[in-house]
Write an enzyme that holds these catalytic residues in place. Structure first.
Site, PDB file in Angstrom:
ATOM      1  N   LYS A 139       0.927  -0.463   5.080  1.00  0.00           N
ATOM      2  CA  LYS A 139      -0.225  -1.017   5.801  1.00  0.00           C
ATOM      3  C   LYS A 139      -0.709  -2.310   5.177  1.00  0.00           C
ATOM      4  O   LYS A 139      -0.989  -3.281   5.876  1.00  0.00           O
ATOM      5  CB  LYS A 139      -1.369   0.008   5.833  1.00  0.00           C
ATOM      6  CG  LYS A 139      -2.658  -0.493   6.480  1.00  0.00           C
ATOM      7  CD  LYS A 139      -2.475  -0.799   7.950  1.00  0.00           C
ATOM      8  CE  LYS A 139      -3.581  -1.673   8.525  1.00  0.00           C
ATOM      9  NZ  LYS A 139      -4.926  -1.148   8.414  1.00  0.00           N
ATOM     10  N   LYS A 186     -11.492  -7.658   2.064  1.00  0.00           N
ATOM     11  CA  LYS A 186     -11.285  -6.481   1.208  1.00  0.00           C
ATOM     12  C   LYS A 186      -9.796  -6.129   1.146  1.00  0.00           C
ATOM     13  O   LYS A 186      -9.228  -5.891   0.071  1.00  0.00           O
ATOM     14  CB  LYS A 186     -12.098  -5.308   1.782  1.00  0.00           C
ATOM     15  CG  LYS A 186     -12.058  -4.046   0.985  1.00  0.00           C
ATOM     16  CD  LYS A 186     -11.509  -2.788   1.630  1.00  0.00           C
ATOM     17  CE  LYS A 186     -11.164  -2.716   3.055  1.00  0.00           C
ATOM     18  NZ  LYS A 186     -10.421  -1.516   3.497  1.00  0.00           N
TER      19      LYS A 186
END
Lengths: 286, 286
Positions: free
Chosen positions: A165, A233
């Site tokens: 991911k 992030k």
């Protein structure tokens, strides 16, 4: 199945709603209280997780996952053998491995299942899950993946989902950076952005990213589908994972600086495509 | 039409061959002598350009274009009113504007028509031309574009084609950098590249670039379709144009460093996808 769904953000809320729609018995919890029609609203993660088969998390970052799992009122005390904890948050693969050990010590299993796809994909039940975990647990989870997504791809054992991911989000971040730097340069050279985008869409440069983000860029619509602070992030996660593993990501390091400048410039809660405003500012385009 | 075709490289040679095939009277010239079946081989650019309607250039860089136009045996002396000079090289937009002035002073017109598409696209007559120039000249050139490409898109006046082209190559460079950095990180994290690529192709990350370059990457086939040295040249053009215009391209600056390191490391004549080998080396993957 009995499911606790923890984290009702942009992605989590429609995911939980799709589980309810598929006929599962769902309890939900969110840091700031939110409801999902047809689900029981729990006061704490521990309360939500009591007696369920599956705990599904979709929260903001590594420390939020840790808090939901092991913090005060976390689910640790509710874990029992046979239960499966699924994490659809995007967090550091090394943290996933640590959490997995603690969850397995209680006899429960841990599966990492971060998602790709937008808010719209979540609402439509069209998410793609990138999954790491045991084949046995995945077989149990199969109907839940089907209720929320168009499919899931098993990448490997627990932790591999997060690794894949962050790799995918890395690619997205640089694909978009390409669009943003390309549009910024050509705009300054006098080529209308509509014309450049038309060329992109008529060439090998066309992608799902350009299809999806291009029209928003041209309309200068920066409302958040994937907020800049979350992509920032994720970029920091990629660089941390890279650092832990001796990997060098030269272009991504620069992209991180642009996101940092953008966040400091007040764009945290806009979509990540708002980073183009930072490039334009640096380039004297107002 | 009578056409002089100057520059018989990877792209130029099949382009010239397609003009011959379409029934035009073509004379060709290349720095190192090469032939095209059915075309007259000229000894110099000036010789090739004598009495033609159109001079079509497809050479390596800005200085090669300058040399063909205005160097010893350049075409300047063969220019006459009504003639059209077309440049399919990718060069600096500011240089295009300078050359245009000198060509127009002789009564000829100048059109910039850089191409996108690979060697395979050139052979199949499937190129996309990104064109800057007067509508009158483009109408004259229409059958020639049709013989070599699937279509052309007029971006604006002369110079705009080059501006849009370098913008597109900028986007390609960063799209590929994303793939390369993503694959490098995930490989180190233990995700097989075939699996990551499968995820890419099943998501919004899929693009013409991933379709075309991905299989070569997985096979580790670095034979040149778009040689690294040419993409590096284009990246330097983008940064020069950016510098001339006060534009800041932070990620592209880093990508330039990788291409420089790759070129110095002996990869100049491989495809630009060989830059992944430099990233792998920096990351301790052998």
């Amino acid at each position: 199945m009995k499911i606790a769904f923890l984290g009702l953000g942009i992605m989590g809320r429609p995911m939980a709603a799709n589980l309810v729609k598929a006929g599962h018995e769902v309890s939900v919890w969110n840091r700031t209280p939110k409801n999902v029609e047809g689900a029981r609203t729990a006061a704490t993660p521990a309360d939500a997780a009591k007696g369920v088969d599956v705990v599904w998390m979709c929260v903001a970052d590594t420390s939020a996952v840790e808090h939901v799992l092991f913090g005060p009122n976390g689910i640790e005390g509710s874990l029992r053998p046979g239960m499966i904890v699924v994490d659809s948050s995007t967090i550091a693969p090394s943290a996933t491995l640590k959490f997995t050990q603690r969850v397995r010590a209680k006899g429960a299993d841990f599966v990492d299942a971060p998602v790709t796809g937008s808010k719209i994909g979540a609402e439509a039940g069209q998410l793609l899950f990138i999954v790491g975990g045991s084949e046995k647990s995945l077989a149990t989870l199969d109907p839940l993946f089907a209720a929320m997504g168009k499919k899931y791809i098993r990448v490997g054992e627990t932790g591999a989902g997060e690794s894949a991911k962050i790799g995918m989000n890395l690619i997205i971040a640089l694909m978009f950076e390409g669009l943003a730097e390309g549009l910024t340069l050509t705009k300054k050279l006098g080529v209308p952005s509509e014309i450049l985008f038309d060329l992109v869409q008529n060439s090998m440069l066309r992608s799902g990213v350009s299809d999806y983000k291009g029209p928003f860029l041209l309309k200068r619509d920066f409302s958040p589908n994937f907020p800049l602070r979350l992509m920032h992030k994720d970029i920091r996660l990629m660089l941390e994972s890279a650092g832990e593993n001796g990997v060098k990501l030269p272009a991504l390091e620069k992209v991180e600086e642009i996101y940092r400048q953008s966040a400091e410039g007040g764009l945290r809660d806009e979509d990540y495509i708002a980073t183009i405003k930072t490039l334009e500012k640096l380039s004297g385009i107002s």
